[in-house]
Write an enzyme that holds these catalytic residues in place. Structure first.
Site, PDB file in Angstrom:
ATOM      1  N   CYS A   2      -9.402  76.303  35.994  1.00  0.00           N
ATOM      2  CA  CYS A   2     -10.162  75.136  35.585  1.00  0.00           C
ATOM      3  C   CYS A   2     -10.372  75.136  34.082  1.00  0.00           C
ATOM      4  O   CYS A   2      -9.735  75.895  33.346  1.00  0.00           O
ATOM      5  CB  CYS A   2     -11.522  75.121  36.291  1.00  0.00           C
ATOM      6  SG  CYS A   2     -11.422  75.340  38.083  1.00  0.00           S
ATOM      7  N   LEU A  50      -9.368  72.531  38.834  1.00  0.00           N
ATOM      8  CA  LEU A  50      -8.036  72.573  39.424  1.00  0.00           C
ATOM      9  C   LEU A  50      -8.185  73.336  40.728  1.00  0.00           C
ATOM     10  O   LEU A  50      -8.356  74.557  40.735  1.00  0.00           O
ATOM     11  CB  LEU A  50      -7.037  73.276  38.486  1.00  0.00           C
ATOM     12  CG  LEU A  50      -5.591  73.369  38.987  1.00  0.00           C
ATOM     13  CD1 LEU A  50      -4.963  71.982  39.079  1.00  0.00           C
ATOM     14  CD2 LEU A  50      -4.762  74.262  38.074  1.00  0.00           C
ATOM     15  N   ASP A 100     -13.664  81.730  45.479  1.00  0.00           N
ATOM     16  CA  ASP A 100     -13.978  82.908  44.688  1.00  0.00           C
ATOM     17  C   ASP A 100     -15.064  82.585  43.662  1.00  0.00           C
ATOM     18  O   ASP A 100     -15.762  83.483  43.187  1.00  0.00           O
ATOM     19  CB  ASP A 100     -12.724  83.469  44.003  1.00  0.00           C
ATOM     20  CG  ASP A 100     -12.114  82.519  42.993  1.00  0.00           C
ATOM     21  OD1 ASP A 100     -12.155  81.296  43.211  1.00  0.00           O
ATOM     22  OD2 ASP A 100     -11.561  82.998  41.981  1.00  0.00           O
ATOM     23  N   GLY A 370       6.067  87.091  34.870  1.00  0.00           N
ATOM     24  CA  GLY A 370       6.345  88.514  34.655  1.00  0.00           C
ATOM     25  C   GLY A 370       5.710  89.089  33.414  1.00  0.00           C
ATOM     26  O   GLY A 370       6.009  90.234  33.040  1.00  0.00           O
TER      27      GLY A 370
END
Length: 625
Positions: A2, A50, A100, A370
């Protein structure tokens, strides 16, 4: 994932709802799924959402605790939130959602600042304590998520991006010339400064507490990297097996999502290995690659397009694969928008990342990256040879400081900054470099200690700069980028992994970076696969040998060729024009010959040219209002 923002009027004036909404709207791209504002007197907190976990309205922010004491605006993902939730529930705390965010709120309410060390993930957060009237700002250990703050007069403001602070109607914008010198020394900013005076970036692994009533501000570090040789190393086999376990655990932890998830697949080892593990849980996982038109490339740039390797791994792991091919003109087309989203130049030539995020967001909301594998496991051997044979810490600083002058040497920099040298002459960039190690153990007795110093330095500076770029350019498209290599347990392992398991024959091999300023007469550039040896051993279980044994290849475009080829007119128009904004601060007569060296093929100045172009475009977005 967000965007957060807020304001505290220290003079007691009530926060204007219109101003807070303006600040929140300025970062709307970070959270297209919802917005919220919370105001109480002279404190206002904003949020853009988001939605990734628990897509219901129960995840709305700013979020207020059940006892009404704490108000949270939070950006990030804490991947161990289920374990933390179970612990909190065992202590009698009840939850209203499956987000979360609520776990973070209750963890901070229950454990206080100790909760920050319990979080395994990426975050930037603001927590207002209505009882104590204090504002807590905090950023994750590694700086994956940014958080800026500023105080002008008696108004304190913060935001995930500088744009939120700049939305304040009377915020004074002034170029920070000292930070500009720092940037052109390192192609990065190591301190907490930005290119705008009064706006600071909260350092990684730090928290800040503002007491609204007495206007005091305290900022403290709660975590730091500690690369060191183990006192009693285990066998190589034990290290390999433990790394395998931790890597799989890290990737699987970060697969949690209530929306579709994909992965970048560059053709290299790190993204390929992450894709291999993720594809075991996600049949037809979507993967994404950016390639380059090499029709006008030359030299080592002919190897910069890795689409063929990515396609081969996509076929191996049965992913649904998407590609974008960049051409010379794409840099020119995106530069104004890119500079606006970046908010200030940072490491590398970042526009390929912008396009990679753009194509990825068309198909998924979350992507695995990565980033971090090189910095944790020694992926740049040509850098470390300078650190393997030093006589003292100060000697080490001298050697590495000169190397990290990526754009120009001190003599050239002084000439470039001649018009403002009186304002920046007291900025000792060597001291800025040295201060990176201020909280690190500088006891150096053997070559491995010096190399661990280099790994520490690169994680604190280079990797941090990459994270700032990655956040800005992914969130520009409302895309959450996750970095499994930065799992807490995996990072702890990497910091204690012996240097001898990461690097091969370091002391005997001279490696040179083709972008290093200065003459290379008598030296050579050679690709190397000396780095990340233990990681290569583990990843060979998942990806082909031709990938794990390949020489290190970064994600870079063939700009050295493009700048003196298809884009030469653009470079001349922007940088060989005395009326460009740059030359209101820098010296045209000093810079023009450096640019010309690249255009006539006598020197590779691609990083300097990119940095000048990016800075020029930044000024048009943020100073020429």
């Amino acid at each position: 994932m967000c965007g957060i923002t807020g304001i505290v009027n220290l003079d007691g004036d009530a926060v204007s709802p219109d101003i807070l909404k303006r600040m929140t709207d300025a970062i709307a791209h970070r959270g297209p799924d919802g917005e919220g504002q919370w105001i109480e007197g002279n404190i206002g907190i904003g949020h853009r959402r988001l939605a990734i976990l628990d897509l219901s309205p129960a995840g709305h922010q700013p979020m207020v605790s059940a006892d009404q004491r704490h108000v949270l605006s939070y950006n990030g993902e804490v991947y161990n939130y289920r374990e933390l939730r179970a612990d909190l529930e065992a202590k009698g705390i009840r939850f209203r959602s499956t987000t979360d965010s609520e776990v973070v709120l209750n963890a901070l309410s229950f454990w206080g600042l100790d909760a920050l060390l319990k979080f395994n993930g990426m975050f930037a957060l603001a927590l207002w304590d209505r009882k104590e009237r204090t504002l807590l700002l905090a950023r994750d250990r590694y700086g994956i998520k940014p958080l800026y703050y500023a105080q002008q007069g008696r108004r304190f403001a913060f935001g995930s991006e500088q744009k939120a602070i700049l939305a304040l109607p009377d915020f004074r914008r002034k170029l920070n010339k000292r930070a500009l010198l720092e940037y052109f020394t390192f192609q990065n900013i190591f301190t907490d400064q930005t290119l705008l005076e009064d706006i600071q970036l909260l350092p990684a692994g730090h928290h800040l507490v503002l007491a609204a009533d007495d206007e005091s501000v305290s900022r403290r570090q709660y975590w730091d990297y500690r690369f060191r040789e183990p006192d009693q190393p285990a066998s190589k086999g034990e290290y390999v097996e433990e790394l395998d376990r931790l890597f799989r655990q890290a990737v699987n932890r970060q697969l949690v999502s209530d929306v579709e998830l994909g992965a970048y697949l560059s053709g290299g080892m790190d993204s390929g290995s992450i894709t291999a593990i993720a594809a075991q849980s996600f049949p037809n996982l979507k993967t994404f690659t950016c390639g380059f038109d090499l029709s006008s490339a030359s030299g080592i740039e002919l190897a910069f397009d890795e689409r063929a390797k990515a396609e081969a791994m996509s076929a191996r792991f049965k992913t649904e694969h998407y590609e974008m091919v960049l051409k010379a003109g794409d840099m020119e087309r995106c530069l104004p928008t890119l500079a606006w989203h970046l908010e200030e130049p940072r490491v590398g030539q970042s526009y390929p990342n912008y396009y990679a995020a753009k194509i990825t967001r068309k198909f998924v909301k979350v992507v695995l990256s990565g980033s971090g594998g090189d910095e944790l496991f020694g992926g740049y051997p040509w850098r470390y040879y300078r650190a393997s044979n030093c006589q003292s810490f100060e000697h080490y600083v001298d050697q590495y400081y000169l190397y990290w002058q990526r754009l120009a040497n001190n003599t050239e920099l002084k000439a470039m900054f001649a018009p403002v040298w009186g304002e920046v002459s007291d900025v000792w960039t060597r001291d800025i470099f040295r201060d990176v190690f201020a909280t690190h153990d500088n006891t150096l007795d053997r070559p491995e200690d010096y190399i661990n110093h280099s790994l520490y330095f690169e994680a604190k500076t280079f990797l941090h700069g990459l994270f700032v770029v990655e956040d800005k350019l992914s969130m520009a498209h409302g895309l959450e980028s996750r970095v499994p290599f930065m799992d807490n347990d995996l990072v702890d392992f990497a910091m204690q992994c012996p240097v001898g398991l990461k690097l091969n024959n370091l002391a005997e091999v001279l490696r040179i970076n083709e972008n290093e300023p200065g003459s290379k007469q008598g030296k050579y550039f050679q690709k190397t696969n000396d780095g990340k040896q233990i990681l290569r051993d583990v990843m060979s279980r998942y990806i082909p040998d031709e990938v794990t044994k390949a020489a290190k290849q970064g994600f870079s475009s063939p700009d050295a060729s493009w700048f003196k080829g298809e884009s030469i007119d653009f470079v001349r128009r922007e940088l060989l024009n005395p009326s460009s904004w740059l030359y209101s601060v820098l010296d045209y007569e000093a810079i023009a010959p450096l640019v010309q060296q690249h255009l006539d093929g006598s020197r590779n100045r691609r990083l300097l040219i990119w940095s000048l172009l990016n800075t020029e475009s930044w000024a048009r977005s943020f100073l020429e209002q």
